[in-house]
Design an enzyme around this catalytic site. Sequence first.
Site, PDB file in Angstrom:
ATOM      1  N   TYR A  22     -37.888 -20.672 -11.147  1.00 26.68           N
ATOM      2  CA  TYR A  22     -36.981 -21.879 -10.186  1.00 26.68           C
ATOM      3  C   TYR A  22     -37.587 -22.070  -8.725  1.00 26.68           C
ATOM      4  O   TYR A  22     -37.942 -23.002  -8.195  1.00 26.68           O
ATOM      5  CB  TYR A  22     -35.572 -21.835 -10.430  1.00 26.68           C
ATOM      6  N   HIS A 111     -38.525 -24.733   0.136  1.00 24.30           N
ATOM      7  CA  HIS A 111     -38.306 -25.740  -0.344  1.00 24.30           C
ATOM      8  C   HIS A 111     -37.911 -26.907   0.845  1.00 24.30           C
ATOM      9  O   HIS A 111     -37.305 -26.586   1.985  1.00 24.30           O
ATOM     10  CB  HIS A 111     -37.231 -25.833  -1.444  1.00 24.30           C
ATOM     11  N   HIS A 124     -35.640 -25.188   3.509  1.00 23.35           N
ATOM     12  CA  HIS A 124     -34.820 -23.908   3.399  1.00 23.35           C
ATOM     13  C   HIS A 124     -35.366 -23.005   2.549  1.00 23.35           C
ATOM     14  O   HIS A 124     -36.506 -23.272   1.882  1.00 23.35           O
ATOM     15  CB  HIS A 124     -33.277 -24.420   2.652  1.00 23.35           C
ATOM     16  N   HIS A 126     -35.374 -19.653  -0.194  1.00 22.87           N
ATOM     17  CA  HIS A 126     -34.762 -18.644  -1.071  1.00 22.87           C
ATOM     18  C   HIS A 126     -35.541 -17.337  -1.102  1.00 22.87           C
ATOM     19  O   HIS A 126     -36.622 -17.203  -1.336  1.00 22.87           O
ATOM     20  CB  HIS A 126     -34.924 -19.381  -2.842  1.00 22.87           C
TER      21      HIS A 126
END
Length: 408
Positions: A22, A111, A124, A126
Amino acid sequence: MASYHCSVKVGGKGHASAHAEYIAREGKYVGCARYEDLEATHYGNMPAWAEHNPSHFWQAADEHERANGATYREIEIALPRELIPEQRRELVDDFIKKEIGENHAYQWAIHTPKAALEKGEQPHAHIMYSERTQDGIARDPEQYFKRYNAKAPERGGCRKDSAGTEERLQATRQRWADVQNQHLDRYGHDARVDHRSLKQQGIEREPEHHLGGVGVRKLNSEAVTAILERRAAEGEQERSQQEVSIIDLSGDLEKAINERDNRQELQQIVAAGKDDFRALFTQHKRAEQEKKRKEEAEAAKFKAELERQQRIAHEKAEEQRWKKLRAESPGFTEKLAAYEAIKEKAAKDGLTPEQSAGVMTRVRDNIDKSIEQEAAEARRVQEEKQQQERALQRRIERDLDNDMGMSR
Protein backbone atom coordinates in the site's frame (compact mmCIF):
# COMPACT_ATOMS: atom_id res chain seq x y z
CA MET A 1 2.21 26.26 5.63
CA ALA A 2 4.01 23.65 7.70
CA SER A 3 1.76 21.70 10.05
CA TYR A 4 2.60 19.12 12.66
CA HIS A 5 1.41 15.53 12.56
CA CYS A 6 3.15 12.45 13.93
CA SER A 7 1.29 9.28 14.77
CA VAL A 8 2.54 5.77 15.52
CA LYS A 9 0.69 2.52 15.02
CA VAL A 10 1.51 -1.19 15.16
CA GLY A 11 0.74 -3.83 12.54
CA GLY A 12 -0.17 -7.37 13.52
CA LYS A 13 0.69 -10.71 11.94
CA GLY A 14 -0.56 -11.04 8.38
CA HIS A 15 -0.73 -7.31 7.63
CA ALA A 16 2.87 -6.29 6.98
CA SER A 17 3.17 -7.38 3.35
CA ALA A 18 -0.15 -5.82 2.32
CA HIS A 19 0.66 -2.56 4.06
CA ALA A 20 4.11 -2.40 2.45
CA GLU A 21 2.42 -2.78 -0.96
CA TYR A 22 0.00 0.00 0.00
CA ILE A 23 2.62 2.58 0.98
CA ALA A 24 4.89 1.70 -2.00
CA ARG A 25 1.87 1.65 -4.35
CA GLU A 26 2.72 -1.85 -5.56
CA GLY A 27 0.68 -4.96 -6.26
CA LYS A 28 -3.03 -4.18 -6.59
CA TYR A 29 -2.30 -0.46 -6.14
CA VAL A 30 -0.36 -0.20 -9.42
CA GLY A 31 -2.21 1.74 -12.13
CA CYS A 32 -5.03 2.85 -9.87
CA ALA A 33 -5.75 6.57 -10.35
CA ARG A 34 -6.69 6.94 -6.69
CA TYR A 35 -3.19 5.93 -5.63
CA GLU A 36 -1.14 7.87 -8.17
CA ASP A 37 0.33 10.08 -5.46
CA LEU A 38 3.65 8.32 -4.80
CA GLU A 39 6.50 10.85 -4.70
CA ALA A 40 9.34 8.62 -3.49
CA THR A 41 9.97 5.30 -1.74
CA HIS A 42 13.04 3.56 -0.35
CA TYR A 43 14.14 0.92 2.15
CA GLY A 44 17.21 0.04 4.19
CA ASN A 45 18.89 -2.18 6.82
CA MET A 46 17.40 -5.30 5.23
CA PRO A 47 18.98 -8.73 5.97
CA ALA A 48 20.91 -10.36 3.12
CA TRP A 49 17.95 -12.46 1.96
CA ALA A 50 15.81 -9.32 1.46
CA GLU A 51 18.36 -6.63 0.61
CA HIS A 52 17.19 -6.46 -3.01
CA ASN A 53 13.48 -6.96 -2.40
CA PRO A 54 11.90 -5.62 0.81
CA SER A 55 8.64 -7.45 0.12
CA HIS A 56 10.49 -10.70 1.00
CA PHE A 57 11.13 -9.29 4.46
CA TRP A 58 7.51 -8.32 5.15
CA GLN A 59 6.22 -11.64 3.75
CA ALA A 60 8.61 -13.50 6.08
CA ALA A 61 7.40 -11.35 9.00
CA ASP A 62 3.79 -12.27 8.24
CA GLU A 63 4.70 -15.95 7.98
CA HIS A 64 7.14 -16.46 10.86
CA GLU A 65 6.32 -13.81 13.48
CA ARG A 66 4.47 -15.30 16.45
CA ALA A 67 0.68 -15.17 16.36
CA ASN A 68 0.25 -12.24 18.72
CA GLY A 69 3.43 -10.44 17.72
CA ALA A 70 3.74 -7.13 15.88
CA THR A 71 5.14 -7.46 12.37
CA TYR A 72 5.91 -3.78 12.01
CA ARG A 73 5.66 -0.40 13.67
CA GLU A 74 4.67 2.56 11.49
CA ILE A 75 5.36 6.27 11.94
CA GLU A 76 3.13 8.54 9.88
CA ILE A 77 4.35 12.14 9.56
CA ALA A 78 3.18 15.28 7.78
CA LEU A 79 5.81 16.88 5.56
CA PRO A 80 6.02 20.66 5.06
CA ARG A 81 4.68 22.01 1.78
CA GLU A 82 7.46 24.62 1.87
CA LEU A 83 10.07 22.00 0.92
CA ILE A 84 10.56 20.68 -2.61
CA PRO A 85 10.51 16.89 -3.22
CA GLU A 86 14.29 16.47 -2.94
CA GLN A 87 14.32 18.38 0.35
CA ARG A 88 11.40 16.32 1.70
CA ARG A 89 13.25 13.11 0.91
CA GLU A 90 16.35 14.46 2.65
CA LEU A 91 14.17 15.33 5.66
CA VAL A 92 12.72 11.80 5.84
CA ASP A 93 16.17 10.21 5.54
CA ASP A 94 17.51 12.43 8.32
CA PHE A 95 14.60 11.60 10.63
CA ILE A 96 15.01 7.85 9.99
CA LYS A 97 18.73 8.10 10.76
CA LYS A 98 17.97 9.74 14.11
CA GLU A 99 14.85 7.74 15.04
CA ILE A 100 15.54 4.23 13.70
CA GLY A 101 19.28 4.09 13.16
CA GLU A 102 21.06 1.21 11.43
CA ASN A 103 19.75 -1.89 13.24
CA HIS A 104 16.07 -2.02 12.22
CA ALA A 105 14.88 -3.02 8.76
CA TYR A 106 12.66 -0.29 7.34
CA GLN A 107 10.74 0.90 4.29
CA TRP A 108 9.25 4.33 3.66
CA ALA A 109 7.19 6.16 1.10
CA ILE A 110 6.17 9.77 0.52
CA HIS A 111 2.62 10.44 -0.72
CA THR A 112 1.28 13.76 -2.02
CA PRO A 113 -2.54 13.46 -2.20
CA LYS A 114 -4.75 16.47 -2.80
CA ALA A 115 -6.60 17.96 0.16
CA ALA A 116 -10.34 17.30 0.01
CA LEU A 117 -11.18 20.88 1.01
CA GLU A 118 -8.24 23.10 0.09
CA LYS A 119 -7.17 21.07 -3.00
CA GLY A 120 -3.47 21.69 -2.35
CA GLU A 121 -0.85 18.98 -1.88
CA GLN A 122 -0.73 17.22 1.46
CA PRO A 123 2.72 15.59 1.46
CA HIS A 124 3.23 13.00 4.16
CA ALA A 125 5.39 9.95 4.77
CA HIS A 126 4.74 6.41 5.98
CA ILE A 127 7.75 4.82 7.70
CA MET A 128 7.44 1.07 8.39
CA TYR A 129 10.11 -0.62 10.46
CA SER A 130 10.63 -3.91 12.22
CA GLU A 131 11.00 -4.00 15.99
CA ARG A 132 13.55 -6.80 15.50
CA THR A 133 17.07 -5.54 16.24
CA GLN A 134 19.85 -6.86 14.03
CA ASP A 135 23.02 -7.87 15.87
CA GLY A 136 25.32 -8.98 13.04
CA ILE A 137 24.38 -12.69 13.32
CA ALA A 138 23.29 -14.20 10.00
CA ARG A 139 19.82 -15.76 10.29
CA ASP A 140 17.49 -17.23 7.69
CA PRO A 141 13.93 -15.86 7.49
CA GLU A 142 12.47 -18.43 9.87
CA GLN A 143 15.10 -17.96 12.58
CA TYR A 144 15.08 -14.18 12.19
CA PHE A 145 11.59 -13.94 13.70
CA LYS A 146 12.01 -16.57 16.44
CA ARG A 147 12.06 -15.69 20.12
CA TYR A 148 15.32 -14.10 21.21
CA ASN A 149 17.77 -16.31 23.14
CA ALA A 150 19.71 -14.11 25.58
CA LYS A 151 22.15 -16.89 26.60
CA ALA A 152 22.87 -18.05 23.05
CA PRO A 153 21.80 -15.32 20.60
CA GLU A 154 22.98 -17.34 17.59
CA ARG A 155 20.36 -19.99 18.37
CA GLY A 156 17.43 -17.62 18.65
CA GLY A 157 15.88 -14.83 16.65
CA CYS A 158 16.59 -11.11 16.65
CA ARG A 159 15.78 -9.31 19.88
CA LYS A 160 12.69 -7.09 19.85
CA ASP A 161 12.89 -3.45 20.83
CA SER A 162 9.39 -2.20 21.49
CA ALA A 163 8.94 1.57 21.37
CA GLY A 164 5.42 1.42 22.76
CA THR A 165 5.97 3.32 26.01
CA GLU A 166 4.53 6.80 26.46
CA GLU A 167 8.03 8.19 27.04
CA ARG A 168 9.30 6.73 23.77
CA LEU A 169 6.27 8.04 21.90
CA GLN A 170 6.74 11.56 23.25
CA ALA A 171 10.44 11.41 22.42
CA THR A 172 9.59 10.41 18.84
CA ARG A 173 7.07 13.25 18.52
CA GLN A 174 9.54 15.83 19.81
CA ARG A 175 12.35 14.44 17.65
CA TRP A 176 10.18 14.80 14.55
CA ALA A 177 9.37 18.43 15.42
CA ASP A 178 13.05 19.21 16.02
CA VAL A 179 14.25 17.59 12.78
CA GLN A 180 11.50 19.24 10.73
CA ASN A 181 12.29 22.67 12.17
CA GLN A 182 16.00 22.18 11.48
CA HIS A 183 15.30 21.51 7.79
CA LEU A 184 12.85 24.41 7.50
CA ASP A 185 15.54 26.68 8.91
CA ARG A 186 18.22 25.15 6.67
CA TYR A 187 16.27 26.04 3.54
CA GLY A 188 15.31 29.54 4.65
CA HIS A 189 11.70 29.09 5.79
CA ASP A 190 10.30 30.96 8.80
CA ALA A 191 7.57 28.40 9.50
CA ARG A 192 8.01 26.20 12.59
CA VAL A 193 6.04 23.30 14.09
CA ASP A 194 5.35 22.29 17.69
CA HIS A 195 4.73 18.73 18.87
CA ARG A 196 2.78 19.84 21.93
CA SER A 197 -1.01 19.88 22.11
CA LEU A 198 -2.95 23.10 21.57
CA LYS A 199 -3.63 23.27 25.30
CA GLN A 200 0.06 22.85 26.16
CA GLN A 201 0.87 25.63 23.69
CA GLY A 202 -1.66 27.93 25.34
CA ILE A 203 -3.95 28.05 22.29
CA GLU A 204 -7.58 28.23 23.28
CA ARG A 205 -9.58 26.45 20.61
CA GLU A 206 -10.93 23.00 20.00
CA PRO A 207 -8.98 20.84 17.54
CA GLU A 208 -10.75 19.98 14.30
CA HIS A 209 -12.62 16.70 13.96
CA HIS A 210 -11.92 14.19 11.25
CA LEU A 211 -14.51 13.81 8.47
CA GLY A 212 -12.33 12.20 5.81
CA GLY A 213 -12.70 12.47 2.05
CA VAL A 214 -16.16 10.89 2.04
CA GLY A 215 -17.41 13.25 4.72
CA VAL A 216 -16.01 16.29 2.91
CA ARG A 217 -17.74 15.31 -0.34
CA LYS A 218 -21.09 15.31 1.50
CA LEU A 219 -20.71 18.95 2.59
CA ASN A 220 -22.52 21.70 0.72
CA SER A 221 -20.65 24.78 -0.56
CA GLU A 222 -21.73 26.91 2.42
CA ALA A 223 -20.31 24.42 4.91
CA VAL A 224 -17.05 24.10 2.99
CA THR A 225 -16.70 27.89 2.81
CA ALA A 226 -17.39 28.22 6.54
CA ILE A 227 -14.69 25.70 7.42
CA LEU A 228 -12.11 27.25 5.11
CA GLU A 229 -12.84 30.73 6.45
CA ARG A 230 -12.49 29.49 10.00
CA ARG A 231 -9.16 27.89 9.19
CA ALA A 232 -7.91 31.09 7.56
CA ALA A 233 -8.88 33.20 10.59
CA GLU A 234 -7.30 30.76 13.03
CA GLY A 235 -4.17 30.49 10.93
CA GLU A 236 -3.86 34.28 10.82
CA GLN A 237 -4.21 34.42 14.57
CA GLU A 238 -1.99 31.52 15.55
CA ARG A 239 0.88 32.08 13.09
CA SER A 240 1.62 28.48 12.23
CA GLN A 241 0.94 27.25 15.79
CA GLN A 242 -1.94 25.03 14.71
CA GLU A 243 -1.71 21.23 14.95
CA VAL A 244 -3.74 19.48 12.27
CA SER A 245 -3.64 15.95 10.90
CA ILE A 246 -2.40 15.40 7.36
CA ILE A 247 -5.54 13.36 6.69
CA ASP A 248 -7.86 15.32 9.00
CA LEU A 249 -9.31 17.68 6.40
CA SER A 250 -12.59 18.52 8.09
CA GLY A 251 -13.43 20.64 11.09
CA ASP A 252 -16.03 21.14 13.77
CA LEU A 253 -18.72 21.70 11.14
CA GLU A 254 -21.54 22.73 13.46
CA LYS A 255 -19.36 25.14 15.41
CA ALA A 256 -17.89 26.58 12.21
CA ILE A 257 -21.30 27.36 10.74
CA ASN A 258 -22.66 28.80 14.00
CA GLU A 259 -19.64 31.03 14.41
CA ARG A 260 -19.56 32.24 10.82
CA ASP A 261 -21.90 35.19 11.19
CA ASN A 262 -20.35 36.25 14.50
CA ARG A 263 -16.92 36.32 12.89
CA GLN A 264 -17.79 38.62 9.99
CA GLU A 265 -16.81 41.76 11.87
CA LEU A 266 -13.61 40.16 13.15
CA GLN A 267 -12.68 39.02 9.65
CA GLN A 268 -13.25 42.52 8.29
CA ILE A 269 -10.96 43.94 10.97
CA VAL A 270 -8.34 41.29 10.22
CA ALA A 271 -8.60 41.93 6.48
CA ALA A 272 -8.36 45.70 6.96
CA GLY A 273 -5.31 45.29 9.17
CA LYS A 274 -3.47 42.90 6.84
CA ASP A 275 -2.03 45.62 4.63
CA ASP A 276 -0.78 47.64 7.60
CA PHE A 277 0.67 44.55 9.21
CA ARG A 278 2.35 43.44 6.01
CA ALA A 279 3.77 46.93 5.44
CA LEU A 280 5.17 47.02 8.98
CA PHE A 281 6.46 43.49 8.68
CA THR A 282 8.13 44.28 5.33
CA GLN A 283 9.64 47.42 6.82
CA HIS A 284 10.90 45.43 9.78
CA LYS A 285 12.40 42.73 7.56
CA ARG A 286 14.13 45.36 5.43
CA ALA A 287 15.50 47.06 8.52
CA GLU A 288 16.76 43.72 9.82
CA GLN A 289 18.34 42.95 6.46
CA GLU A 290 19.98 46.40 6.31
CA LYS A 291 21.24 45.96 9.86
CA LYS A 292 22.62 42.55 9.00
CA ARG A 293 24.23 43.93 5.83
CA LYS A 294 25.91 46.73 7.79
CA GLU A 295 27.10 44.31 10.47
CA GLU A 296 28.54 42.01 7.81
CA ALA A 297 30.21 45.00 6.09
CA GLU A 298 31.71 46.16 9.40
CA ALA A 299 32.90 42.64 10.16
CA ALA A 300 34.48 42.37 6.71
CA LYS A 301 36.11 45.79 7.15
CA PHE A 302 37.47 44.81 10.55
CA LYS A 303 38.76 41.52 9.18
CA ALA A 304 40.42 43.28 6.24
CA GLU A 305 42.09 45.82 8.55
CA LEU A 306 43.27 43.06 10.87
CA GLU A 307 44.75 41.17 7.94
CA ARG A 308 46.38 44.39 6.71
CA GLN A 309 47.98 45.03 10.10
CA GLN A 310 49.16 41.42 10.20
CA ARG A 311 50.74 41.78 6.76
CA ILE A 312 52.47 45.01 7.80
CA ALA A 313 53.77 43.40 10.97
CA HIS A 314 54.95 40.37 8.99
CA GLU A 315 56.72 42.61 6.46
CA LYS A 316 58.48 44.53 9.24
CA ALA A 317 59.58 41.30 10.89
CA GLU A 318 60.92 39.98 7.58
CA GLU A 319 62.78 43.24 6.97
CA GLN A 320 64.39 43.19 10.42
CA ARG A 321 65.37 39.55 10.03
CA TRP A 322 66.92 40.33 6.65
CA LYS A 323 68.88 43.33 7.94
CA LYS A 324 70.25 41.29 10.84
CA LEU A 325 71.18 38.40 8.55
CA ARG A 326 73.00 40.65 6.07
CA ALA A 327 74.58 43.06 8.57
CA GLU A 328 78.08 41.51 8.26
CA SER A 329 77.98 41.18 4.47
CA PRO A 330 80.65 43.25 2.62
CA GLY A 331 79.23 46.41 1.08
CA PHE A 332 75.88 46.00 2.83
CA THR A 333 76.00 49.48 4.38
CA GLU A 334 75.92 51.12 0.93
CA LYS A 335 73.23 48.74 -0.28
CA LEU A 336 71.11 49.36 2.82
CA ALA A 337 71.24 53.10 2.15
CA ALA A 338 69.94 52.48 -1.37
CA TYR A 339 67.26 50.17 0.05
CA GLU A 340 66.02 52.85 2.48
CA ALA A 341 65.93 55.41 -0.34
CA ILE A 342 63.73 53.14 -2.44
CA LYS A 343 61.48 52.51 0.54
CA GLU A 344 61.10 56.23 1.16
CA LYS A 345 60.24 56.83 -2.50
CA ALA A 346 57.56 54.09 -2.39
CA ALA A 347 55.95 55.86 0.54
CA LYS A 348 56.04 59.22 -1.28
CA ASP A 349 54.49 57.64 -4.38
CA GLY A 350 51.47 56.59 -2.27
CA LEU A 351 51.90 52.84 -2.62
CA THR A 352 49.65 50.73 -0.42
CA PRO A 353 51.27 48.54 2.27
CA GLU A 354 50.69 45.52 0.06
CA GLN A 355 52.26 47.21 -2.98
CA SER A 356 55.17 48.54 -0.93
CA ALA A 357 55.76 45.10 0.58
CA GLY A 358 55.90 43.58 -2.88
CA VAL A 359 58.37 46.19 -4.11
CA MET A 360 60.66 45.93 -1.08
CA THR A 361 60.61 42.13 -1.20
CA ARG A 362 61.89 42.29 -4.79
CA VAL A 363 64.54 44.86 -3.78
CA ARG A 364 65.74 42.59 -0.96
CA ASP A 365 65.89 39.66 -3.37
CA ASN A 366 67.99 41.73 -5.79
CA ILE A 367 70.33 42.85 -3.00
CA ASP A 368 70.67 39.23 -1.85
CA LYS A 369 71.57 38.18 -5.39
CA SER A 370 74.07 41.02 -5.68
CA ILE A 371 75.72 40.13 -2.36
CA GLU A 372 75.88 36.46 -3.34
CA GLN A 373 77.43 37.36 -6.69
CA GLU A 374 79.99 39.69 -5.05
CA ALA A 375 80.82 37.03 -2.48
CA ALA A 376 81.26 34.47 -5.24
CA GLU A 377 83.50 36.85 -7.15
CA ALA A 378 85.53 37.56 -4.01
CA ARG A 379 85.95 33.83 -3.41
CA ARG A 380 87.07 33.37 -7.03
CA VAL A 381 89.63 36.18 -6.75
CA GLN A 382 90.87 34.82 -3.43
CA GLU A 383 91.25 31.33 -4.88
CA GLU A 384 93.20 32.69 -7.88
CA LYS A 385 95.48 34.66 -5.55
CA GLN A 386 96.08 31.57 -3.43
CA GLN A 387 96.85 29.52 -6.52
CA GLN A 388 99.33 32.14 -7.71
CA GLU A 389 100.98 32.23 -4.29
CA ARG A 390 101.27 28.44 -4.24
CA ALA A 391 102.75 28.44 -7.74
CA LEU A 392 105.28 31.11 -6.73
CA GLN A 393 106.21 29.14 -3.63
CA ARG A 394 106.80 26.01 -5.71
CA ARG A 395 109.10 27.93 -8.10
CA ILE A 396 111.12 29.36 -5.23
CA GLU A 397 111.49 25.87 -3.73
CA ARG A 398 112.69 24.47 -7.08
CA ASP A 399 115.19 27.27 -7.50
CA LEU A 400 116.57 26.66 -4.02
CA ASP A 401 116.89 22.93 -4.75
CA ASN A 402 118.79 23.67 -7.99
CA ASP A 403 121.18 26.12 -6.28
CA MET A 404 122.01 23.59 -3.54
CA GLY A 405 122.73 20.85 -6.10
CA MET A 406 125.13 22.98 -8.04
CA SER A 407 127.06 23.96 -4.88
CA ARG A 408 127.74 20.31 -4.08
